[in-house]
Design a protein around this motif. Structure first.
Motif, PDB file in Angstrom:
ATOM      1  N   ARG A  42      63.557  49.872  -2.933  1.00 19.67           N
ATOM      2  CA  ARG A  42      64.904  48.667  -3.205  1.00 19.67           C
ATOM      3  C   ARG A  42      65.323  48.214  -1.857  1.00 19.67           C
ATOM      4  O   ARG A  42      65.758  47.141  -1.813  1.00 19.67           O
ATOM      5  CB  ARG A  42      66.306  49.424  -3.898  1.00 19.67           C
ATOM      6  N   LEU A  43      65.594  49.091  -0.852  1.00 19.84           N
ATOM      7  CA  LEU A  43      65.902  48.704   0.499  1.00 19.84           C
ATOM      8  C   LEU A  43      64.856  47.663   0.985  1.00 19.84           C
ATOM      9  O   LEU A  43      65.314  46.706   1.691  1.00 19.84           O
ATOM     10  CB  LEU A  43      66.165  49.870   1.315  1.00 19.84           C
ATOM     11  N   LEU A  44      63.852  48.104   0.699  1.00 18.64           N
ATOM     12  CA  LEU A  44      62.697  47.270   1.388  1.00 18.64           C
ATOM     13  C   LEU A  44      62.537  45.955   0.809  1.00 18.64           C
ATOM     14  O   LEU A  44      62.168  44.813   1.173  1.00 18.64           O
ATOM     15  CB  LEU A  44      61.307  47.985   1.623  1.00 18.64           C
ATOM     16  N   ALA A  45      62.833  45.805  -0.600  1.00 21.56           N
ATOM     17  CA  ALA A  45      62.687  44.627  -1.474  1.00 21.56           C
ATOM     18  C   ALA A  45      63.791  43.756  -0.838  1.00 21.56           C
ATOM     19  O   ALA A  45      63.575  42.269  -1.212  1.00 21.56           O
ATOM     20  CB  ALA A  45      63.217  45.023  -2.881  1.00 21.56           C
ATOM     21  N   VAL A  46      64.775  43.817  -0.112  1.00 17.33           N
ATOM     22  CA  VAL A  46      65.683  43.055   0.465  1.00 17.33           C
ATOM     23  C   VAL A  46      64.789  42.149   1.357  1.00 17.33           C
ATOM     24  O   VAL A  46      65.063  40.936   1.277  1.00 17.33           O
ATOM     25  CB  VAL A  46      66.768  43.582   1.337  1.00 17.33           C
ATOM     26  N   PHE A  47      64.012  42.804   1.960  1.00 17.27           N
ATOM     27  CA  PHE A  47      63.079  41.856   3.040  1.00 17.27           C
ATOM     28  C   PHE A  47      62.105  41.050   2.258  1.00 17.27           C
ATOM     29  O   PHE A  47      61.660  39.970   2.839  1.00 17.27           O
ATOM     30  CB  PHE A  47      62.498  42.713   4.144  1.00 17.27           C
ATOM     31  N   ASP A  48      61.539  41.631   1.244  1.00 18.40           N
ATOM     32  CA  ASP A  48      60.726  41.078   0.329  1.00 18.40           C
ATOM     33  C   ASP A  48      61.418  39.614  -0.230  1.00 18.40           C
ATOM     34  O   ASP A  48      60.693  38.552  -0.295  1.00 18.40           O
ATOM     35  CB  ASP A  48      60.019  41.602  -0.928  1.00 18.40           C
ATOM     36  N   PHE A  49      62.362  39.814  -0.590  1.00 17.66           N
ATOM     37  CA  PHE A  49      63.580  38.724  -1.056  1.00 17.66           C
ATOM     38  C   PHE A  49      63.613  37.301  -0.066  1.00 17.66           C
ATOM     39  O   PHE A  49      63.414  36.512  -0.271  1.00 17.66           O
ATOM     40  CB  PHE A  49      64.900  39.324  -1.445  1.00 17.66           C
ATOM     41  N   LEU A  50      63.914  38.168   1.080  1.00 15.20           N
ATOM     42  CA  LEU A  50      63.963  37.255   2.334  1.00 15.20           C
ATOM     43  C   LEU A  50      62.701  36.537   2.330  1.00 15.20           C
ATOM     44  O   LEU A  50      62.734  35.123   2.765  1.00 15.20           O
ATOM     45  CB  LEU A  50      64.365  37.661   3.557  1.00 15.20           C
ATOM     46  N   TYR A  51      61.548  36.969   2.611  1.00 13.38           N
ATOM     47  CA  TYR A  51      60.269  36.294   2.735  1.00 13.38           C
ATOM     48  C   TYR A  51      60.026  35.346   1.969  1.00 13.38           C
ATOM     49  O   TYR A  51      59.435  34.048   1.994  1.00 13.38           O
ATOM     50  CB  TYR A  51      59.075  37.424   2.462  1.00 13.38           C
ATOM     51  N   GLU A  52      60.365  35.635   0.334  1.00 16.47           N
ATOM     52  CA  GLU A  52      60.150  34.561  -0.644  1.00 16.47           C
ATOM     53  C   GLU A  52      61.125  33.408  -0.404  1.00 16.47           C
ATOM     54  O   GLU A  52      60.776  32.243  -0.598  1.00 16.47           O
ATOM     55  CB  GLU A  52      60.562  35.098  -1.961  1.00 16.47           C
ATOM     56  N   TRP A  53      62.464  33.597  -0.115  1.00 15.10           N
ATOM     57  CA  TRP A  53      63.287  32.678   0.177  1.00 15.10           C
ATOM     58  C   TRP A  53      62.979  31.805   1.370  1.00 15.10           C
ATOM     59  O   TRP A  53      63.338  30.547   1.305  1.00 15.10           O
ATOM     60  CB  TRP A  53      64.610  33.339   0.479  1.00 15.10           C
ATOM     61  N   PHE A  54      62.655  32.323   2.541  1.00 14.85           N
ATOM     62  CA  PHE A  54      62.245  31.366   3.520  1.00 14.85           C
ATOM     63  C   PHE A  54      61.136  30.651   3.173  1.00 14.85           C
ATOM     64  O   PHE A  54      60.757  29.689   4.011  1.00 14.85           O
ATOM     65  CB  PHE A  54      61.669  32.473   4.607  1.00 14.85           C
TER      66      PHE A  54
END
Length: 190
Positions: free
Chosen positions: A83-95
């Motif tokens: 879940r913590l690492l999913a934050v960065f996956d979210f950022l990747y998709e947003w970017f």
């Protein structure tokens, strides 16, 4: 045709969101919002008595949307660490979004933070809310010091957001995720 209040507000906020995010708050006047929204200037000012109130509504809306998108990614993960690492996956998709222009709060603060205490306050509230969410995720993952881990992860996240906006690539999210993985490995209780 007279629009009901909710429809008119939605149209104005849709227009404001697109224009403020693309061009910047100061570069967009109320006439541009009127033209893009299809709502008369008189009605626009009935709904939002000043540009400042419209900017506040825009930021409130962005905050809710951002929290919703982040939560969707985090909740899809299967365990606390992921879940913590999913934050960065979210950022990747947003970017990778075609219209990505960085963080609306950082952008608005950069434009108005010294002249609008309310914009500065909304930006701080948004960033502190994100940091609290990271702290909660860190605690759920069993971090020895969830607050310290949240401090580290917020810096990685915010750096990736800014770097991606400047570089025009989603790669900063990948690098931030790699660094977050190393920090997590060192921070999570055995």
């Amino acid at each position: 045709m007279v629009l009901d209040t909710a429809t008119a507000q939605r149209q104005v906020l849709d227009a404001a969101d697109a224009l403020f995010y693309e061009r910047g708050v100061q570069a967009v006047g109320m006439d541009a919002i009127r033209s893009a929204s299809g709502v008369s200037l008189k009605r626009l000012y009935q709904l939002f008595p000043s540009k400042e109130t419209l900017v506040e509504a825009y930021l409130d809306r962005r905050d809710a949307l951002w929290k919703s998108m982040l939560a969707e990614h985090v909740e899809a993960a299967t365990d606390p660490r992921s879940r913590l690492l999913a934050v960065f996956d979210f950022l990747y998709e947003w970017f990778q979004q075609r219209d990505y222009r960085g963080c609306a709060f950082i952008n608005s603060f950069g434009e108005l933070g010294t002249v609008s205490p309310r914009v500065a306050e909304l930006a701080l509230e948004h960033k502190e809310g994100f940091r609290r969410a990271l702290g909660e995720l860190a605690a759920a993952a069993g971090a020895r010091d969830p607050e310290q881990l949240a401090d580290h992860l917020i810096l990685l996240s915010e750096g990736a957001i800014t770097r991606s906006a400047i570089s025009g690539t989603a790669d900063p999210a990948v690098r931030a995720r790699e660094a977050a993985t190393m920090i997590l490995d060192a921070s999570l209780a055995s």
